[in-house]
Write an enzyme that holds these catalytic residues in place. Structure first.
Site, PDB file in Angstrom:
ATOM      1  N   ASP A   1       0.823  -1.207   0.000  1.00  0.00           N
ATOM      2  CA  ASP A   1       0.000   0.000   0.000  1.00  0.00           C
ATOM      3  C   ASP A   1       0.861   1.262   0.000  1.00  0.00           C
ATOM      4  O   ASP A   1       0.461   2.284  -0.553  1.00  0.00           O
ATOM      5  CB  ASP A   1      -0.960   0.003   1.193  1.00  0.00           C
ATOM      6  CG  ASP A   1      -2.213   0.815   0.907  1.00  0.00           C
ATOM      7  OD1 ASP A   1      -2.741   0.709  -0.218  1.00  0.00           O
ATOM      8  OD2 ASP A   1      -2.665   1.564   1.790  1.00  0.00           O
TER       9      ASP A   1
ATOM     10  N   GLU B   1      -0.038  10.967   5.213  1.00  0.00           N
ATOM     11  CA  GLU B   1      -0.212   9.523   5.047  1.00  0.00           C
ATOM     12  C   GLU B   1       1.113   8.837   4.720  1.00  0.00           C
ATOM     13  O   GLU B   1       1.427   7.770   5.260  1.00  0.00           O
ATOM     14  CB  GLU B   1      -1.237   9.260   3.945  1.00  0.00           C
ATOM     15  CG  GLU B   1      -1.704   7.831   3.849  1.00  0.00           C
ATOM     16  CD  GLU B   1      -2.933   7.702   2.978  1.00  0.00           C
ATOM     17  OE1 GLU B   1      -2.866   6.948   2.000  1.00  0.00           O
ATOM     18  OE2 GLU B   1      -3.951   8.363   3.275  1.00  0.00           O
TER      19      GLU B   1
ATOM     20  N   GLU C   1     -11.351   5.921  -2.400  1.00  0.00           N
ATOM     21  CA  GLU C   1     -11.301   6.396  -1.015  1.00  0.00           C
ATOM     22  C   GLU C   1     -12.352   5.701  -0.144  1.00  0.00           C
ATOM     23  O   GLU C   1     -12.089   5.335   1.005  1.00  0.00           O
ATOM     24  CB  GLU C   1     -11.524   7.913  -0.984  1.00  0.00           C
ATOM     25  CG  GLU C   1     -10.494   8.739  -1.737  1.00  0.00           C
ATOM     26  CD  GLU C   1      -9.158   8.850  -1.015  1.00  0.00           C
ATOM     27  OE1 GLU C   1      -8.677   7.835  -0.458  1.00  0.00           O
ATOM     28  OE2 GLU C   1      -8.589   9.957  -1.007  1.00  0.00           O
TER      29      GLU C   1
ATOM     30  N   GLU D   1      -9.728  -3.439  -5.863  1.00  0.00           N
ATOM     31  CA  GLU D   1      -9.609  -3.435  -4.404  1.00  0.00           C
ATOM     32  C   GLU D   1      -9.654  -4.860  -3.852  1.00  0.00           C
ATOM     33  O   GLU D   1      -8.885  -5.217  -2.951  1.00  0.00           O
ATOM     34  CB  GLU D   1     -10.722  -2.582  -3.781  1.00  0.00           C
ATOM     35  CG  GLU D   1     -10.596  -1.087  -4.033  1.00  0.00           C
ATOM     36  CD  GLU D   1      -9.479  -0.442  -3.229  1.00  0.00           C
ATOM     37  OE1 GLU D   1      -8.947  -1.085  -2.297  1.00  0.00           O
ATOM     38  OE2 GLU D   1      -9.130   0.715  -3.531  1.00  0.00           O
TER      39      GLU D   1
END
Length: 221
Positions: free
Chosen positions: A47, A88, A140, A210
């Site tokens: 990620d 982040e 998101e 995803e």
């Protein structure tokens, strides 16, 4: 009763893949405390690489919001998202140190590579603004819904993973996702049938990517 928008209709239509993306076994394993921490480390490394490819995509969304939206508030919403990405990336670096994940040695796996290519395709000037905003919201929203689930009542999320869950499962991020969704819905209201079809296809593709990303974290490719 709140008016249901186009996106909600699509979610109902594609409920199976939406649930697969937002309630994946990897996410459920975090919530019930059974997660294999090696899988979490895999997810963390992959990620981090994804976020670094996500940044230029969001930058392209910002440019399109300035040029194509007709609403100054769109730019402000997306700009807030870009600002949060800097924090982040720093969070990932701290977590990498904590979990002994050396990001410089992490190689993007197939699912990650495919997601990255998808983002690059969306950055084309040929892609219509409503399609881009639909994809942006979906990317998101999957994380928001997934990690918020890990914080709901009755969770057994390991304490060392609650930081990750709060990063995307907090109310502030939920409100941000809602703002992005409102932009997408406004754009879709006046979109042509062709653009609506493209936006729906992109939404489904995000959900598929995803699911593949979660699978990769559990040991798939």
């Amino acid at each position: 009763m709140e008016k249901r928008g186009v996106i909600d209709t699509w979610i109902d239509k594609h409920r199976s893949i939406y649930t697969a993306a937002t309630r994946h076994a990897f996410v459920v394993s975090i919530r019930d405390g059974s997660v294999d921490l090696s899988s979490f480390r895999t997810w963390l490394g992959q990620d981090y690489l994804f976020v670094r490819r996500f940044v230029p995509f969001v930058a392209s969304v910002l440019i399109r919001a300035c040029k194509d939206s007709g609403e100054s508030s769109d730019m402000e919403v997306v700009l807030g998202g870009i600002a949060s990405l800097n924090d982040e990336i720093e969070w990932f670096k701290r977590e990498g140190s904590k979990w002994d994940v050396d990001f410089s040695t992490v190689v993007p796996q197939r699912a990650n590579q495919e997601y990255g290519r998808f983002l690059e395709d969306l950055m084309s000037s040929e892609v219509k603004y409503p399609v881009i905003m639909t994809a942006f919201w979906a990317i998101e929203a999957v994380y928001q819904e997934s990690f918020a689930h890990c914080l709901e009542d009755g969770n057994k999320t390991p304490v060392e993973l609650t930081g990750a869950c709060h990063r995307w499962g907090n109310d502030g991020f939920k409100q941000y996702c809602s703002s992005v969704k409102n932009i997408a819905e406004r754009c879709l209201e006046n979109a042509s049938g062709e653009v609506l079809g493209e936006a729906e296809d992109v939404l489904v593709r995000v959900l598929e990517l995803e699911v593949a990303f979660w699978e990769m974290s559990r040991g798939g490719q």
